[in-house]
Motif scaffolding. Sequence first.
Motif, PDB file in Angstrom:
ATOM      1  N   ALA A 304       0.840  -1.197   0.000  1.00  0.00           N
ATOM      2  CA  ALA A 304       0.000   0.000   0.000  1.00  0.00           C
ATOM      3  C   ALA A 304       0.872   1.243   0.000  1.00  0.00           C
ATOM      4  CB  ALA A 304      -0.909  -0.005   1.219  1.00  0.00           C
ATOM      5  N   PHE A 305       0.561   2.195  -0.857  1.00  0.00           N
ATOM      6  CA  PHE A 305       1.236   3.496  -0.819  1.00  0.00           C
ATOM      7  C   PHE A 305       0.442   4.511  -1.633  1.00  0.00           C
ATOM      8  CE2 PHE A 305       3.375   0.855  -4.055  1.00  0.00           C
ATOM      9  CZ  PHE A 305       3.080   1.600  -5.186  1.00  0.00           C
ATOM     10  N   THR A 306       0.814   5.753  -1.473  1.00  0.00           N
ATOM     11  CA  THR A 306       0.163   6.834  -2.199  1.00  0.00           C
ATOM     12  C   THR A 306       1.261   7.716  -2.785  1.00  0.00           C
ATOM     13  OG1 THR A 306      -1.596   6.803  -0.574  1.00  0.00           O
ATOM     14  CG2 THR A 306      -1.461   8.742  -1.976  1.00  0.00           C
ATOM     15  N   ILE A 307       1.088   8.170  -4.012  1.00  0.00           N
ATOM     16  CA  ILE A 307       2.057   9.115  -4.579  1.00  0.00           C
ATOM     17  C   ILE A 307       1.312  10.378  -4.967  1.00  0.00           C
ATOM     18  CG2 ILE A 307       3.898   9.441  -6.257  1.00  0.00           C
ATOM     19  CD1 ILE A 307       4.029   6.513  -6.704  1.00  0.00           C
ATOM     20  N   LYS A 308       1.870  11.505  -4.544  1.00  0.00           N
ATOM     21  CA  LYS A 308       1.252  12.779  -4.887  1.00  0.00           C
ATOM     22  C   LYS A 308       1.701  13.246  -6.254  1.00  0.00           C
ATOM     23  CE  LYS A 308       0.433  14.705  -0.363  1.00  0.00           C
ATOM     24  NZ  LYS A 308       0.937  15.533   0.717  1.00  0.00           N
ATOM     25  N   ARG A 309       0.944  14.188  -6.804  1.00  0.00           N
ATOM     26  CA  ARG A 309       1.332  14.814  -8.056  1.00  0.00           C
ATOM     27  C   ARG A 309       2.706  15.462  -7.855  1.00  0.00           C
ATOM     28  NH1 ARG A 309       0.686  19.635 -10.633  1.00  0.00           N
ATOM     29  NH2 ARG A 309       0.337  19.436 -12.875  1.00  0.00           N
ATOM     30  N   GLY A 310       3.627  15.215  -8.761  1.00  0.00           N
ATOM     31  CA  GLY A 310       4.946  15.828  -8.678  1.00  0.00           C
ATOM     32  C   GLY A 310       5.904  15.111  -7.741  1.00  0.00           C
ATOM     33  N   GLU A 311       5.451  14.001  -7.141  1.00  0.00           N
ATOM     34  CA  GLU A 311       6.307  13.312  -6.170  1.00  0.00           C
ATOM     35  C   GLU A 311       6.931  12.063  -6.793  1.00  0.00           C
ATOM     36  OE1 GLU A 311       5.880  11.781  -1.575  1.00  0.00           O
ATOM     37  OE2 GLU A 311       4.306  11.236  -2.980  1.00  0.00           O
ATOM     38  N   THR A 312       8.114  11.693  -6.308  1.00  0.00           N
ATOM     39  CA  THR A 312       8.733  10.439  -6.732  1.00  0.00           C
ATOM     40  C   THR A 312       8.817   9.499  -5.541  1.00  0.00           C
ATOM     41  OG1 THR A 312      10.079  11.626  -8.316  1.00  0.00           O
ATOM     42  CG2 THR A 312      10.747   9.384  -7.799  1.00  0.00           C
ATOM     43  N   LEU A 313       8.207   8.331  -5.687  1.00  0.00           N
ATOM     44  CA  LEU A 313       8.337   7.316  -4.642  1.00  0.00           C
ATOM     45  C   LEU A 313       9.301   6.252  -5.131  1.00  0.00           C
ATOM     46  CD1 LEU A 313       7.279   6.124  -1.892  1.00  0.00           C
ATOM     47  CD2 LEU A 313       5.791   4.698  -3.292  1.00  0.00           C
ATOM     48  N   GLY A 314      10.332   5.989  -4.365  1.00  0.00           N
ATOM     49  CA  GLY A 314      11.284   4.949  -4.734  1.00  0.00           C
ATOM     50  C   GLY A 314      10.844   3.611  -4.175  1.00  0.00           C
ATOM     51  N   LEU A 315      10.969   2.581  -4.988  1.00  0.00           N
ATOM     52  CA  LEU A 315      10.671   1.233  -4.517  1.00  0.00           C
ATOM     53  C   LEU A 315      11.985   0.474  -4.613  1.00  0.00           C
ATOM     54  CD1 LEU A 315       8.054  -0.043  -3.585  1.00  0.00           C
ATOM     55  CD2 LEU A 315       7.633  -0.802  -5.906  1.00  0.00           C
ATOM     56  N   VAL A 316      12.661   0.270  -3.475  1.00  0.00           N
ATOM     57  CA  VAL A 316      13.968  -0.368  -3.535  1.00  0.00           C
ATOM     58  C   VAL A 316      13.928  -1.746  -2.888  1.00  0.00           C
ATOM     59  CG1 VAL A 316      15.169   1.852  -3.473  1.00  0.00           C
ATOM     60  CG2 VAL A 316      14.843   0.577  -1.368  1.00  0.00           C
ATOM     61  N   GLY A 317      14.839  -2.583  -3.307  1.00  0.00           N
ATOM     62  CA  GLY A 317      14.909  -3.928  -2.767  1.00  0.00           C
ATOM     63  C   GLY A 317      15.841  -4.735  -3.635  1.00  0.00           C
ATOM     64  N   LEU A 468      11.608  16.764 -16.345  1.00  0.00           N
ATOM     65  CA  LEU A 468      10.276  16.547 -16.920  1.00  0.00           C
ATOM     66  C   LEU A 468       9.219  16.492 -15.829  1.00  0.00           C
ATOM     67  CD1 LEU A 468      11.200  13.914 -19.631  1.00  0.00           C
ATOM     68  CD2 LEU A 468      10.513  16.275 -20.005  1.00  0.00           C
ATOM     69  N   GLN A 469       9.599  15.897 -14.703  1.00  0.00           N
ATOM     70  CA  GLN A 469       8.646  15.825 -13.606  1.00  0.00           C
ATOM     71  C   GLN A 469       8.245  17.224 -13.144  1.00  0.00           C
ATOM     72  OE1 GLN A 469      10.126  14.288  -9.797  1.00  0.00           O
ATOM     73  NE2 GLN A 469       8.137  13.331  -9.518  1.00  0.00           N
ATOM     74  N   LYS A 470       9.236  18.101 -13.057  1.00  0.00           N
ATOM     75  CA  LYS A 470       8.976  19.462 -12.605  1.00  0.00           C
ATOM     76  C   LYS A 470       8.040  20.166 -13.586  1.00  0.00           C
ATOM     77  CE  LYS A 470      12.772  20.786 -10.672  1.00  0.00           C
ATOM     78  NZ  LYS A 470      14.166  21.262 -10.859  1.00  0.00           N
ATOM     79  N   ARG A 471       8.341  19.984 -14.886  1.00  0.00           N
ATOM     80  CA  ARG A 471       7.556  20.686 -15.907  1.00  0.00           C
ATOM     81  C   ARG A 471       6.139  20.144 -16.050  1.00  0.00           C
ATOM     82  NH1 ARG A 471      10.529  21.624 -21.496  1.00  0.00           N
ATOM     83  NH2 ARG A 471      12.447  20.661 -20.761  1.00  0.00           N
ATOM     84  N   LEU A 472       6.005  18.817 -15.932  1.00  0.00           N
ATOM     85  CA  LEU A 472       4.715  18.202 -16.250  1.00  0.00           C
ATOM     86  C   LEU A 472       3.948  17.750 -15.018  1.00  0.00           C
ATOM     87  CD1 LEU A 472       6.064  15.947 -19.146  1.00  0.00           C
ATOM     88  CD2 LEU A 472       5.032  18.205 -19.363  1.00  0.00           C
ATOM     89  N   GLY A 473       4.557  17.910 -13.843  1.00  0.00           N
ATOM     90  CA  GLY A 473       3.858  17.510 -12.619  1.00  0.00           C
ATOM     91  C   GLY A 473       3.581  16.022 -12.535  1.00  0.00           C
ATOM     92  N   LEU A 474       4.512  15.201 -13.025  1.00  0.00           N
ATOM     93  CA  LEU A 474       4.309  13.753 -13.012  1.00  0.00           C
ATOM     94  C   LEU A 474       4.456  13.184 -11.611  1.00  0.00           C
ATOM     95  CD1 LEU A 474       6.603  12.845 -16.001  1.00  0.00           C
ATOM     96  CD2 LEU A 474       4.144  12.473 -15.953  1.00  0.00           C
ATOM     97  N   ALA A 475       3.668  12.164 -11.327  1.00  0.00           N
ATOM     98  CA  ALA A 475       3.938  11.338 -10.152  1.00  0.00           C
ATOM     99  C   ALA A 475       4.740  10.145 -10.656  1.00  0.00           C
ATOM    100  CB  ALA A 475       2.647  10.867  -9.520  1.00  0.00           C
ATOM    101  N   ILE A 476       5.857   9.840  -9.979  1.00  0.00           N
ATOM    102  CA  ILE A 476       6.726   8.778 -10.485  1.00  0.00           C
ATOM    103  C   ILE A 476       6.891   7.682  -9.440  1.00  0.00           C
ATOM    104  CG2 ILE A 476       9.027   8.217 -11.350  1.00  0.00           C
ATOM    105  CD1 ILE A 476       9.252  11.027 -12.420  1.00  0.00           C
ATOM    106  N   LEU A 477       6.687   6.427  -9.879  1.00  0.00           N
ATOM    107  CA  LEU A 477       7.067   5.283  -9.059  1.00  0.00           C
ATOM    108  C   LEU A 477       8.394   4.790  -9.617  1.00  0.00           C
ATOM    109  CD1 LEU A 477       6.379   3.205  -6.858  1.00  0.00           C
ATOM    110  CD2 LEU A 477       5.395   1.778  -8.643  1.00  0.00           C
ATOM    111  N   PHE A 478       9.459   4.935  -8.831  1.00  0.00           N
ATOM    112  CA  PHE A 478      10.805   4.681  -9.329  1.00  0.00           C
ATOM    113  C   PHE A 478      11.325   3.383  -8.714  1.00  0.00           C
ATOM    114  CE2 PHE A 478      15.256   5.286 -10.085  1.00  0.00           C
ATOM    115  CZ  PHE A 478      15.335   6.139 -11.163  1.00  0.00           C
ATOM    116  N   VAL A 479      11.338   2.324  -9.534  1.00  0.00           N
ATOM    117  CA  VAL A 479      11.781   1.019  -9.049  1.00  0.00           C
ATOM    118  C   VAL A 479      13.282   0.908  -9.272  1.00  0.00           C
ATOM    119  CG1 VAL A 479      11.541  -1.472  -9.321  1.00  0.00           C
ATOM    120  CG2 VAL A 479       9.560   0.007  -9.629  1.00  0.00           C
ATOM    121  N   THR A 480      14.043   0.649  -8.220  1.00  0.00           N
ATOM    122  CA  THR A 480      15.495   0.544  -8.412  1.00  0.00           C
ATOM    123  C   THR A 480      16.132  -0.336  -7.350  1.00  0.00           C
ATOM    124  OG1 THR A 480      17.544   1.794  -8.679  1.00  0.00           O
ATOM    125  CG2 THR A 480      15.980   2.611  -7.060  1.00  0.00           C
ATOM    126  N   HIS A 481      17.303  -0.867  -7.668  1.00  0.00           N
ATOM    127  CA  HIS A 481      18.045  -1.614  -6.664  1.00  0.00           C
ATOM    128  C   HIS A 481      19.175  -0.744  -6.124  1.00  0.00           C
ATOM    129  CE1 HIS A 481      20.661  -1.898 -10.108  1.00  0.00           C
ATOM    130  NE2 HIS A 481      21.627  -2.225  -9.290  1.00  0.00           N
TER     131      HIS A 481
END
Lengths: 536, 279
Positions: A304-317, A468-481
């Motif tokens: 469960a999680f929530t991402i706001k407009r313009g926010e980047t949530l990292g999913l690490v593991g 691009l996130q700043k310009r377009l107000g994207l919410a990003i789910l960023f999956v990374t190790h």
Amino acid sequence: MSVLTIDNLSLALPKLADRAHAVQGLSLSIDAGETLCVVGESGSGKSMTAHAVIGLLPNAVKPAGGSIKLAGRELIGLTEGEMRKLRGRDVGMIFQEQMTSLNPVMRISDQILETFESHRMFDAQQRMRRTFELLEEVGLPDPKHIARAFPHELSGGQRQRVMIAVALALEPKLLIADEPTTALDVTTQAQILKLVDELRHKHGTAVLFITHDFGVVAEIADDVAVLQNGLCVESGRAQEVLQNPTHDYTKRLLAAVPSLTPPPPKDLSGEPDALIVRNLQKTYGGRGFFSGGSRKVVAAKDVAFTIKRGETLGLVGESGSGKSTVGRCILRLTEPDDGYIKVGDTEFHGVPPRQLRPLRKRIQMVFQDPYASLNPRRTAGRIIAEGPEAQGVPRADAEKRARELLELVGLGASSAERYPHEFSGGQRQRIGIARALALDPDVLVADEPVSALDVSVQAQILDLIQDLQKRLGLAILFVTHDLRVAAQVCDRIAVMQRGEIVELEPTAKLFENPKHPYTRSLLAAVPGAHAKMAAA
Amino acid sequence: MKAFFKRFARNKGAVVGLIILAIILAAAILAPVLYPTSPWRMVTRPFLPPMSPGGFWLGTDALGRDVASGIMHGARVSLIIGLVSTLTALAIGIPIGALAGYFGGLIDDALMRFTEFFQTIPAFALAIVIVAILQPSLYSIVLAIAIVSWPPVARLVRGEVLSLRTREYVQASIVIGQSTSRIILTQVLPNTIAPITVMASIMVASAILLESALSFLGLGDPNMMTWGYMIGAGRTRLIEAWWISFFPGVAIFLTVLALNLVGEGLNDALNPRLSREGG
């Protein structure tokens, strides 16, 4: 006396290559018990150097001058037979791909015994005893059990340990390690690096370590040589080079290594929720006719999680933690078993596939592999225009938009006519980003978007995504190790382990005060975390 | 395109094959010009040996028909049957393989069991039965050959599609909302062209062999002169008049060899990574 001395080595590439020499005028030397790291980006010639030493150059690449001396003996010009005697006995090598470097149909013990047999050393009993000793020495639990196992029964880290055992079986003077930890998780990487480091002190083995990662250099190198396009631009003691780099290229590379200190947080108060995920469940396996539900892998459990407009949530593991599956479930590329997914004000779960198609534009994806994510038979312009066309935009408008997007991601409108193979990895990733943006999504899922790229290109792509996130107000789910990358681009980070989010905190808080033991072990394993680096 | 021809030309055998194929094609096209009369017509004494005066340089058969004329007219039939039956087999095999590979699960199971049903029947026996039931004609022969040769196409395409559908660019086209039929037609199938082309060139060769074998057994189109029929007709006089069966046999051999060589060249040119190193 130095174990390996390379003097003014040049390796000629075939005529049609983009440069004449894979390596030109390279000189370096390694003393017994020392580690030399050869660092460079892809195409710098670092792997060719390693392969030249062990006499495994591709047919088309020929030594064009200089000398390689191992303990005083010239290696260039040796016959294949002489070289074969040398391999294993005097030079051992470990490779990046631990899965493909072991023979899948041979037991582990046989693969180590083979080394003794091919050099006609010891009798049968001694060989067996030595095999167990080696397995124990590389830190494998229960050597008797492991010896009977087949490669697929071991984990990646265990296989790499077996590779090290094979490489060190005959106590070679020199160990060549070609990106041995690149395919491993961070915590496993840290263990393997430690193992290599201990063994070379214990046996006085010289280590030639090929890597692209300055974090790894900071962990284990005594000396370092920086390669750029086949030329050694800087070499010296590791600490000296890391802290006071003199050459511009070294400085640039070091500056491109993401820092573990997060930038100041963005103000996101008042922004609406762009993506809400509740109770996401996904279990793989247990469905087969014969397996009878014996092998179940939990990829997502109560995520469960929530991402706001313009926010980047990292999913690490680490690999197998389910982080990619979560991304794919949200996109409904993989059907989740259960869960609530809301994109903006649209509920995304449970929509039948046909009705889902027009909704898909709200959430888009950037893929990991820039070489596999673009259809090789379509031009860049077509690849980008296909999205809007599928959503009903007239072809001419879609192609015009594709050109604008290519400008936006910094490639220029004229590249619309070119095919994917005409672009570099970083440029391809820009096309992938343009494709995702062509549908004006609210949410972007980025699955390891920079892990296949060189560090300097990586920095550019990360900058582009953030811009691009700043310009377009994207919410990003960023999956990374990669925790370094996560530290730089994510506003909040969710740490996943075995399908569960074990900790979800703002980035700065997570790095300063990790609560969950797993988060702590991940942070501790980041290579070079405690080293001082020039720009970092 | 230029690189493609360069890689193709690097395989010397393939170039030779292409040249032989061009000659056979020329023979097929020029047959009505060089031998305007029907190949069935008795033109002179029977059993004339090769290089006989009067222009019968491959001799004549038991009824005094010109063997050279038969071979040139036979080339048309062989090539037409080879090509059309291969195209028909592709038209059956590609859709079945693509659907099975893309959708997987039950659809895959059903289609593959259906394919196996055809694979378990001996191909030649099935072909004979089909032609015998439908009466020998150009159409029934083409249909019979297509029906026995599509299963390997379906299996090949299924395998390719299975691996392609997990590629990221196919995933990307799902994410942008393209329809499934469009994804299969524009993203997946175009990337299977290389292996299909290679397989098709070999299939033309085996189709020609199958047709010859059917004609040899007397199941050829009775209105068309074919190589297989000529061999069959000459076999009883093989000892005293060897040339009647020999030259059509050589024609079949050369055509099939040429097609196999071209197939190998195509494989080198279309899959450069798999072709031999160093060359």
